[in-house]
Design a protein around this motif. Structure first.
Motif: not given
Length: 76
Positions: A10-16
């Protein structure tokens, strides 16, 4: 899929779209929805994760090992 399994962070730069799937998977169990509908949503998300990302448990907590490895291999 070769290589180590990937897990949702959840802290990563995930796609929307990954953020939305993770949020729905978590919220579904807390909103008082019909149990059968919740199960269908969770199963569908997990099947998608398996097909698209190679890990059916992608949105579950990443497993942690119990205990650590000793850096000293000479200890019996």
């Amino acid at each position: 899929m070769s290589g180590p399994l990937r897990w949702y962070d959840p802290n990563a730069d995930n796609p929307p779209w990954l953020k939305a799937l993770a949020e729905v998977r978590i919220r579904a169990t807390r909103e008082g929805w019909c149990h059968a509908h919740v199960q269908a949503i969770v199963v569908a998300i997990d099947q998608y994760a398996e097909a698209a990302l190679g890990n059916r448990d992608y949105f579950l907590n990443k497993p942690h090992s119990i205990g650590g490895r000793s850096s000293n291999n000479n200890v019996p």
